[in-house]
Design a protein around this motif. Structure first.
Motif, PDB file in Angstrom:
ATOM      1  N   VAL A 160       3.690 -32.307 -22.344  1.00 34.70           N
ATOM      2  CA  VAL A 160       3.968 -31.162 -22.313  1.00 34.70           C
ATOM      3  C   VAL A 160       4.206 -30.410 -20.746  1.00 34.70           C
ATOM      4  O   VAL A 160       4.894 -29.846 -20.459  1.00 34.70           O
ATOM      5  N   ILE A 211       7.058 -32.103 -19.185  1.00 35.27           N
ATOM      6  CA  ILE A 211       8.407 -31.682 -19.650  1.00 35.27           C
ATOM      7  C   ILE A 211       8.763 -30.175 -18.803  1.00 35.27           C
ATOM      8  O   ILE A 211       9.834 -29.895 -18.587  1.00 35.27           O
ATOM      9  N   VAL A 212       7.602 -29.521 -19.016  1.00 33.63           N
ATOM     10  CA  VAL A 212       7.802 -27.904 -18.381  1.00 33.63           C
ATOM     11  C   VAL A 212       8.217 -28.031 -16.918  1.00 33.63           C
ATOM     12  O   VAL A 212       9.150 -27.583 -16.509  1.00 33.63           O
ATOM     13  N   LEU A 248      14.015 -34.195 -22.445  1.00 40.31           N
ATOM     14  CA  LEU A 248      13.463 -33.056 -22.928  1.00 40.31           C
ATOM     15  C   LEU A 248      13.355 -33.361 -24.404  1.00 40.31           C
ATOM     16  O   LEU A 248      12.475 -32.293 -25.252  1.00 40.31           O
TER      17      LEU A 248
END
Lengths: 370, 370, 370, 370
Positions: free
Chosen positions: C34, C37-38, C115
């Motif tokens: 996570v 991806i951010v 994504l």
């Protein structure tokens, strides 16, 4: 309790009008006054509207001055003038009557002077039933409420200083001082979120996100404390109103005192003016009534039966086919105790002797009506 | 528990001042300090105000350094210095005393250095009564709270990625990266809604609407969990405070232990300083009091009657005409147990022997007072 | 229940790892994924960071593919492969493992393809304890929740059409179609209030004010329904966990079954790993513990005493001076039943025989320890 | 109850279709109509879509006219035509059927005329189950709700006048009149916070902060009152539905009436259509069922057993190993009473005779199935 009076007729009028909390005329006057003040500042499209507004304002002011004089006189008559003048109602009445004239005399522009009429709206406050409960809630839960307020202010202050430090260089206008950051913080912590001032730096935004989530938490606590307290107060208020009346209903006299306490928690008190229809024939029925005060009239085919204090009605629909069998209206101002269907079932289940009494009476009435 | 002390006078002073949680002087100092920090960053309209602010800040700093030294000494005296230094209070005291001087010595600009005084506001935190309850609530409900937080973060992340994909071409500045979309998402999910960043595409707006509705749901859960937990904690806290005192009131001694547990849940404990008026003659009364600690004085015509531990008062208004018949004030620091009117009715209904005791005492007092 | 396996070592490994709901490694992988991806979409300040992000993403993907293969194999081994593939967990595992590779193969740009790793966050969802309760709440209260949702949508639609009619001439960009007005309506009804679209006409603003107040009402209902349901579910969940254990504690065996049901509602179950300190000497104690499973060790001066299933500890602080008298730690994985001080008082008040048992045991232990 | 009819076939159709509250076809029509109205105002990308929208609108209108005619005829048939025409449903049906044609005939542009179709959404309102409860809540809690509303309006008015006075010179456009300040006040007090209008002066901002905090307080009260009332209404509604059925289940006949009242509060009523699977073999079971109406079929190996009114099932999972032992489906429309596991445990603990009955039956069934 009146002394010999210089103006006997006036004093009779005073006594007649001040018995009630707030005359209906005063409610009308407050509403007119508030509407007039709201429209006062709008550029008048029509000069006639302009004159109408000022006429309404002068009329309301005259009424409030008149009402204040009457109340002062009444307070003097019953010997409680200092108590009245110092009470909330006395101060509000005085401000409502004097603020606008004093401002006008002091040469303040009429438009600004008449805005002081905004105090007129405080005259309705003592009449709000729920306000007394609200004040008790705030007093009783003052400990937790203050704690949450202190947490709120602490988070507010820390967040403001942090955001000032992080943002004042990139946004000197919006975050140029801690008071400016405080403005952003209070709008964010209450989740109002105007958006006129918004952090830009990444760390500033992270702190802002934490503040928003704190805002939810603080708000959740505040809501929970107030809601729990208010619900308890409403039940308490209802219990007190009902207790006085339960003893007047002989139907409950056979219950032991412990059961009377339980029943009191089930009942609700309602106040009805005369000639109000309580029950309409053919409607579906989900409660029964006990008469604590007053009188009702049952509209049977061929006759009208009057029921007075201590009697009950509405039970046939709860026992039988769920439809009301006759119209019932009040003949005088009445206070009724309402027992909801669910509580009726529980009460009958726990007290079979009461169940027999009600069923016997219902049978007797059904036979009479044939 | 003090060792032989190098500074006996100083140590006597230390013992005298540190007995209480937070001296009133410290509250005043924190408030002054906070106000000074807030005004520090506003461009001074008058140089005099500027000097006043810095004087206040130096005074507060001196006070906090002094308080820290005292507390360190007191902790050493009772042999708990490591525990104090490592506790939350110890760390806050050290930060309050050292942060600003260290920053000033390190040549940070005075305005920024004094902003480190924001730690002073944490000194009030241990004194907040409700904070202990709040911490227990969060610990006990940590499971559900964490679940809601994880749901919140999951929705946050998924919504951010989705909006980034949908919006980054049409709004490269606002939604140009997932962190930027995260900023929009947290402002929306907490219903703060700044409006500085808003989706434009139809599908983006549909997802935004879903996020707003989710935000309401998450918030509702969070509020409900906190509110339910806090209400239960307040009741628990009150029960514990009251239990210790109920045993001192002989009035309840005749109740079985099970009934004592029930009564304890009905009572509230209040702490009053000396010379506080509890009851005013002529007011309407809706509770009665039992004295757990301390003493009160009843102001009767012609004499003053003192009531000590274990006695009760205020019952005449509950049994009779609802108006208090005399002024009653505390003579010493007192702890009273308050029994509200509704619970009084329930208690009397369930325990007729207690009802007789109270009514007998009320009669005796009424006769004495004639 | 395994068939003869082609890869026995592999299958042993599979059985060892899939016993638990979600391995800690998977939580770490999801968190890394996570964060990666951010950061993926932020313009890399340093190319090294860019490579680090892609390395992390490939590592997480490899882990999730590996985990999916293991789970498929385990499901086949126990003969439940179709059930696994069609379950929520199976679909999420498949999407987590396949979505990104499929996108990369389909020539989607790497940044967009990666994504699709946003599905990895759904892998934590089955592990959230409160989620099962939340789903039960939504199922049980589905009637009222749907009603509030329908009211919400009805108000939304009517307000949108009304505002479109009133505002589309003066603000053709903002209110030019009913979908545009719907965007304004949903932001207002949820009290998010972006402010990008705002009514201008007087009647439009009056309708907007009504919508805002409705929004509060809808939100209040929604919150209340969810909060009440969730609180009930938490209590229910705790009751079920505790019931199984209460029967193992002989202390409660003497209670009738009705009292056992009451006690079960008072107890909380906690699970502790080995070598966890439950009680520290000198702390203030506000609960006692019963051992349902496992073993604890009491650290007395000169000896260590082991307590096993069915024993209780922590009662001395509740009966005496409120300070814990010894350290107590778990030696094995244990399940303890916690009885809070307030409930302890109530239980002792209602069951004097239990009170005697506990006090006798406390005396015996106090004497042993001298 | 039909008179001799001019159109017997039509009237048979009428009677057949109007038995139910709202036909499924009507729900579909309302949904189509709402979607069509929403899309109506969007500039059509494709002319074909434009024609599709108008076709859908005409079809819905035709359906609603047809439905209105049928309902008028049905009302006339059963002699309640005036009651129907004056009821909420009658007015909504008439508006749904006539508003658009009347507008089209009156030469209003088609796009505006068709927007009057927004009344179609009100046709779903009588069908919302929770609405009846919501109306009862608002009626019962009308006192407190009105109090909070009056407080809300009072704060609104005072804040508006204050902000007007403080801000109208520096922001003549935004705060130029009290109505303009009212717009700001309502957006702030509901915490919506558009941000289009924001105070600038320091004193104005302080008052705004106070308003935001008041908004939280008002909102918390409102939420709490509604939530508490709605929760109570849901329980009441469930009790009433269940009471009728409990008497049909001979299992409960042995309980005294007081215990029947307690059991009724534990049970939930669910309505199921035919051929619905209630229990699947192998699932974990957490409730048992009593059949109040209808019939279910138990799918045992080798035979199917039918259970009718008064029987119970699902108890073996609660007593034994927690897994359901057979599939059970409804054969007819059925009403079942659901007893959750926790309440099952409490019931069995409080009524050992019922526990024996259930365990005996469970044993008997287990033996039969071997």
């Amino acid at each position: 309790m009146s002394r010999s009076s210089t103006f006997p007729v006036f004093d009779q009028f005073v006594t007649a009008t001040t018995g009630r909390n707030m005359t209906s005329a005063a409610y009308v006057a407050v509403t007119c006054g508030v509407v007039a003040i709201v429209l006062l500042t709008v550029d008048p499209a029509y000069p006639a509207l302009h004159y109408l507004i000022y006429t309404a304002l002068w009329a309301c002011l005259a009424f409030f001055v008149f009402e204040w004089v009457i109340r002062l006189r009444h307070a003097a008559n019953i010997g409680r003038r200092p108590a009245y003048i110092l009470s909330f109602r006395g101060i509000v009445d005085m401000a409502s009557a004097l603020a606008v004239p004093v401002a006008l005399v002091a040469e303040i522009s009429p438009r600004s002077a008449w805005l002081l009429g905004m105090f007129w709206v405080l005259k309705v406050v003592p009449g709000i039933r729920g306000l007394r409960q609200l004040r008790r809630v705030i007093v009783q839960e003052s400990g937790p409420l203050l704690s949450v307020l202190v947490i709120f202010l602490t988070v507010l202050f820390l967040a403001s200083v942090a955001e000032f430090v992080l943002e004042h260089e990139v946004q000197p206008a919006a975050f140029g001082s801690v008071p400016a950051a405080l403005w952003w913080a209070v709008a964010t912590l209450t989740t109002t979120g105007y958006g006129d001032v918004v952090p830009i730096t990444p760390l500033g935004r992270i702190i802002a996100a934490a503040v928003m989530i704190c805002g939810l938490g603080v708000f959740g606590l505040w809501t929970g404390i107030l809601a729990t307290g208010f619900a308890a107060e409403t039940r308490r208020d209802n219990f007190l109103r009902t207790w006085e009346h339960v003893s007047k209903v002989p139907f409950f006299a056979t219950l032991g005192s412990s059961a009377i306490a339980d029943v009191t928690q089930m009942l609700r008190t309602i106040d009805l003016p005369p000639r109000t229809t309580i029950i309409r024939k053919g409607q579906s029925g989900d409660c029964m009534y006990f008469i604590a005060n007053g009188e009702v009239e049952v509209d049977l085919p061929g006759k009208k039966v009057a029921l007075g204090e201590g009697a009950f009605f509405g039970e046939m629909a709860l026992l039988g086919n769920n439809l009301r069998s006759a119209n019932i209206t009040t003949t005088r101002v009445s206070q009724l105790l309402v027992l909801d269907l669910v509580d009726f079932r529980l009460l009958m289940a726990r007290h079979p002797d009461l169940a027999e009494t009600i069923e016997a009476e219902a049978k007797r009435r059904a036979q009479e009506n044939k």
